[in-house]
Design a protein around this motif. Structure first.
Motif, PDB file in Angstrom:
ATOM      1  N   UNK A 147       2.468 -15.658   8.703  1.00  0.00           N
ATOM      2  CA  UNK A 147       3.155 -16.730   9.451  1.00  0.00           C
ATOM      3  C   UNK A 147       3.944 -16.166  10.631  1.00  0.00           C
ATOM      4  N   UNK A 148       3.306 -15.230  11.349  1.00  0.00           N
ATOM      5  CA  UNK A 148       3.877 -14.600  12.552  1.00  0.00           C
ATOM      6  C   UNK A 148       5.095 -13.733  12.263  1.00  0.00           C
ATOM      7  N   UNK A 149       5.318 -13.410  11.003  1.00  0.00           N
ATOM      8  CA  UNK A 149       6.440 -12.540  10.630  1.00  0.00           C
ATOM      9  C   UNK A 149       5.874 -11.226  10.086  1.00  0.00           C
ATOM     10  N   UNK A 150       6.368 -10.092  10.598  1.00  0.00           N
ATOM     11  CA  UNK A 150       5.905  -8.791  10.142  1.00  0.00           C
ATOM     12  C   UNK A 150       6.545  -8.449   8.795  1.00  0.00           C
ATOM     13  N   UNK A 151       5.710  -8.216   7.805  1.00  0.00           N
ATOM     14  CA  UNK A 151       6.161  -7.787   6.481  1.00  0.00           C
ATOM     15  C   UNK A 151       5.955  -6.279   6.400  1.00  0.00           C
ATOM     16  N   UNK A 152       7.013  -5.521   6.263  1.00  0.00           N
ATOM     17  CA  UNK A 152       6.937  -4.062   6.299  1.00  0.00           C
ATOM     18  C   UNK A 152       6.641  -3.472   4.915  1.00  0.00           C
ATOM     19  N   UNK A 153       5.457  -3.797   4.417  1.00  0.00           N
ATOM     20  CA  UNK A 153       4.980  -3.216   3.165  1.00  0.00           C
ATOM     21  C   UNK A 153       3.451  -3.306   3.159  1.00  0.00           C
ATOM     22  N   UNK A 154       2.788  -2.482   2.365  1.00  0.00           N
ATOM     23  CA  UNK A 154       1.321  -2.503   2.358  1.00  0.00           C
ATOM     24  C   UNK A 154       0.775  -3.888   2.020  1.00  0.00           C
ATOM     25  N   UNK A 155      -0.372  -4.198   2.564  1.00  0.00           N
ATOM     26  CA  UNK A 155      -1.036  -5.464   2.255  1.00  0.00           C
ATOM     27  C   UNK A 155      -1.789  -5.311   0.938  1.00  0.00           C
ATOM     28  N   UNK A 156      -1.602  -6.261   0.046  1.00  0.00           N
ATOM     29  CA  UNK A 156      -2.232  -6.233  -1.276  1.00  0.00           C
ATOM     30  C   UNK A 156      -3.532  -7.045  -1.237  1.00  0.00           C
ATOM     31  N   UNK A 157      -4.664  -6.350  -1.454  1.00  0.00           N
ATOM     32  CA  UNK A 157      -5.973  -7.005  -1.435  1.00  0.00           C
ATOM     33  C   UNK A 157      -6.482  -7.330  -2.840  1.00  0.00           C
ATOM     34  N   UNK A 158      -5.624  -7.218  -3.843  1.00  0.00           N
ATOM     35  CA  UNK A 158      -6.093  -7.359  -5.224  1.00  0.00           C
ATOM     36  C   UNK A 158      -6.599  -8.758  -5.551  1.00  0.00           C
ATOM     37  N   UNK A 159      -6.238  -9.740  -4.741  1.00  0.00           N
ATOM     38  CA  UNK A 159      -6.699 -11.112  -4.995  1.00  0.00           C
ATOM     39  C   UNK A 159      -7.762 -11.544  -3.979  1.00  0.00           C
ATOM     40  N   UNK A 160      -8.329 -10.567  -3.292  1.00  0.00           N
ATOM     41  CA  UNK A 160      -9.356 -10.868  -2.293  1.00  0.00           C
ATOM     42  C   UNK A 160     -10.753 -10.596  -2.831  1.00  0.00           C
ATOM     43  N   UNK A 161     -11.747 -11.055  -2.067  1.00  0.00           N
ATOM     44  CA  UNK A 161     -13.145 -10.815  -2.416  1.00  0.00           C
ATOM     45  C   UNK A 161     -13.451  -9.324  -2.453  1.00  0.00           C
ATOM     46  N   UNK A 162     -14.500  -8.972  -3.194  1.00  0.00           N
ATOM     47  CA  UNK A 162     -15.061  -7.623  -3.142  1.00  0.00           C
ATOM     48  C   UNK A 162     -16.559  -7.728  -3.351  1.00  0.00           C
ATOM     49  N   UNK A 163     -17.296  -6.918  -2.614  1.00  0.00           N
ATOM     50  CA  UNK A 163     -18.765  -6.871  -2.711  1.00  0.00           C
ATOM     51  C   UNK A 163     -19.164  -5.411  -2.526  1.00  0.00           C
ATOM     52  N   UNK A 164     -19.308  -4.693  -3.645  1.00  0.00           N
ATOM     53  CA  UNK A 164     -19.572  -3.259  -3.595  1.00  0.00           C
ATOM     54  C   UNK A 164     -20.763  -2.909  -2.730  1.00  0.00           C
ATOM     55  N   UNK A 165     -20.681  -1.784  -2.037  1.00  0.00           N
ATOM     56  CA  UNK A 165     -21.737  -1.403  -1.103  1.00  0.00           C
ATOM     57  C   UNK A 165     -23.076  -1.209  -1.816  1.00  0.00           C
ATOM     58  N   UNK A 166     -23.058  -0.635  -3.008  1.00  0.00           N
ATOM     59  CA  UNK A 166     -24.311  -0.462  -3.759  1.00  0.00           C
ATOM     60  C   UNK A 166     -24.879  -1.822  -4.158  1.00  0.00           C
ATOM     61  N   UNK A 167     -24.018  -2.759  -4.539  1.00  0.00           N
ATOM     62  CA  UNK A 167     -24.491  -4.109  -4.851  1.00  0.00           C
ATOM     63  C   UNK A 167     -25.109  -4.760  -3.613  1.00  0.00           C
TER      64      UNK A 167
END
Length: 401
Positions: free
Chosen positions: A237-257
């Protein structure tokens, strides 16, 4: 009389983290070493750029038997990367499969449909809605996905399938290093991504022939992935959050798959039982047609070739150029680009020079380690790297017997 085709798949699961030659040498590693300068600067820092590659050779003997020999470089199935639009590839396949499983007369990929809305922030359209190609249908969504990687088209297929069904179908077919849990481009909470809109299919006289109710179904798939927190900050929301971005709830599609899915769609006749998708011959022909079609070749929808140039979604060989792809080269692919990640998964064919091979790769470019600031080195580093990688493999294949 010719022998029936058969296939032998040889998998070289050599995961390399450096450039030392010796007992771990494989063809892909040798090609990278021989062409090191063409892949700079990214190839100098595999960890920073999170590079992974998979390359499959295709050999045919006099009896028309096919063998596949696969080599990997720096592959790490447990290392997270954001798959971006590559998740649209399985969605297209699964939508076609679901239509066949329904087996309802008159309901197919070309059937006119409408989508209602029952949840907040969901978009609906009624049975009278038309676009430049007429009534909406599954076929047109799939076309848009492969031609220009249309996000809304994917979201409509997501509604048709639902989160639970997408993942259960992929697991059933053996794609166990993948989870698809959210739509693209639109902001949704985890709960809202479990929700889907009701969909109605109509015959030529606008009579209802099938109704799919709204669903609320999620998946419990948990993948054992590492490095799911990335960078040093991100904008929300246009505000900088100074911590790592957590991708644990995002999509994943393994390269081998991804790589194996492309092989399975290219050579479906060599897979049986639950490894093979429930697709018709026409479905495979439809997928192959649009997986390699260039935007300028499309009559409906029509695309501006200056905006949607040949290499727009064809990163290997041509992603760094706006020149036209030569007519003898066909690239069947689904690429992705977001959050600094660039991924391509392709079957590249040049019948004139008797070249065929599979290639998949991922690279991450985000120098300032801030996400959502629109500062990613796609043009400077990412696209040239993938284009040159494709050219290196192509030139090697050109000289290979």
């Amino acid at each position: 009389m010719k022998m029936k085709k058969s296939i032998l798949i040889l998998l070289g699961f050599c995961m390399l983290t450096n450039f030392s030659l010796g007992q771990n040498e494989n063809i892909l590693e040798k090609l990278i070493n021989d062409n090191f300068e063409k892949l700079l600067p990214a190839i100098e820092n595999l960890e920073k750029y999170e590079i992974q590659m998979i390359y499959t050779q295709i050999d045919k003997n006099d009896n028309d038997e096919i063998s596949l020999n696969t080599f990997s470089f720096n592959e790490n199935p447990q290392k997270y990367f954001y798959p971006a639009s590559t998740v649209k590839f399985p969605a297209a396949i699964l939508a076609l499969e679901k239509l066949n499983d329904l087996d309802i007369p008159g309901v197919n990929k070309f059937t006119h449909l409408s989508i209602d809305s029952v949840y907040e922030n969901q978009v609906s359209f009624d049975k009278n809605f038309t676009d430049e190609c007429g009534y909406p249908n599954i076929a047109n969504y799939i076309k848009k996905i492969f031609l220009v990687s249309d996000n809304e088209a994917f979201n409509r297929l997501y509604d048709f399938l639902g989160q639970k069904e997408i993942n259960e179908r992929l697991q059933k077919r053996g794609f166990s290093n993948t989870k698809i849990v959210h739509r693209l481009e639109v902001a949704r909470t985890e709960e809202r991504n479990k929700q889907t809109n009701p969909i109605i299919f109509y015959d030529e006289n606008n009579n209802v022939i099938y109704q799919q109710p709204a669903k609320f179904e999620g998946t419990n798939i948990q993948l054992n992935l590492a490095e799911m927190k990335k960078g040093i900050g991100y904008y929300s929301n246009d505000i900088l959050i100074n911590e790592p971005k957590d991708f644990s709830h995002n999509n994943f599609f393994g390269l081998r798959d991804q790589h194996n899915l492309m092989i399975r769609i290219t050579y479906p006749e060599f897979f049986n039982g639950e490894e093979r998708f429930n697709l018709t011959k026409d479905d495979y022909e439809f997928l192959n047609k649009y997986m390699c079609m260039l935007p300028r070749k499309s009559d409906c929808p029509k695309y501006d070739s200056t905006e949607y140039y040949d290499g727009y979604v064809k990163f290997f060989m041509f992603g760094d150029s706006k020149n036209q792809i030569p007519a003898n080269i066909k690239i069947y692919s689904k690429s992705g680009l977001a959050y600094g990640y660039l991924i391509d998964n392709a079957f590249i064919q040049d019948k004139e020079n008797k070249i065929e091979f599979f290639l998949s790769a991922v690279i991450h470019v985000n120098e300032d380690q801030i996400y959502n600031d629109d500062k990613y080195e796609y043009d400077e580093i990412g696209l040239p790297f993938l284009a040159n990688l494709g050219k290196i493999i192509y030139e090697y294949e050109k000289g290979r017997k």
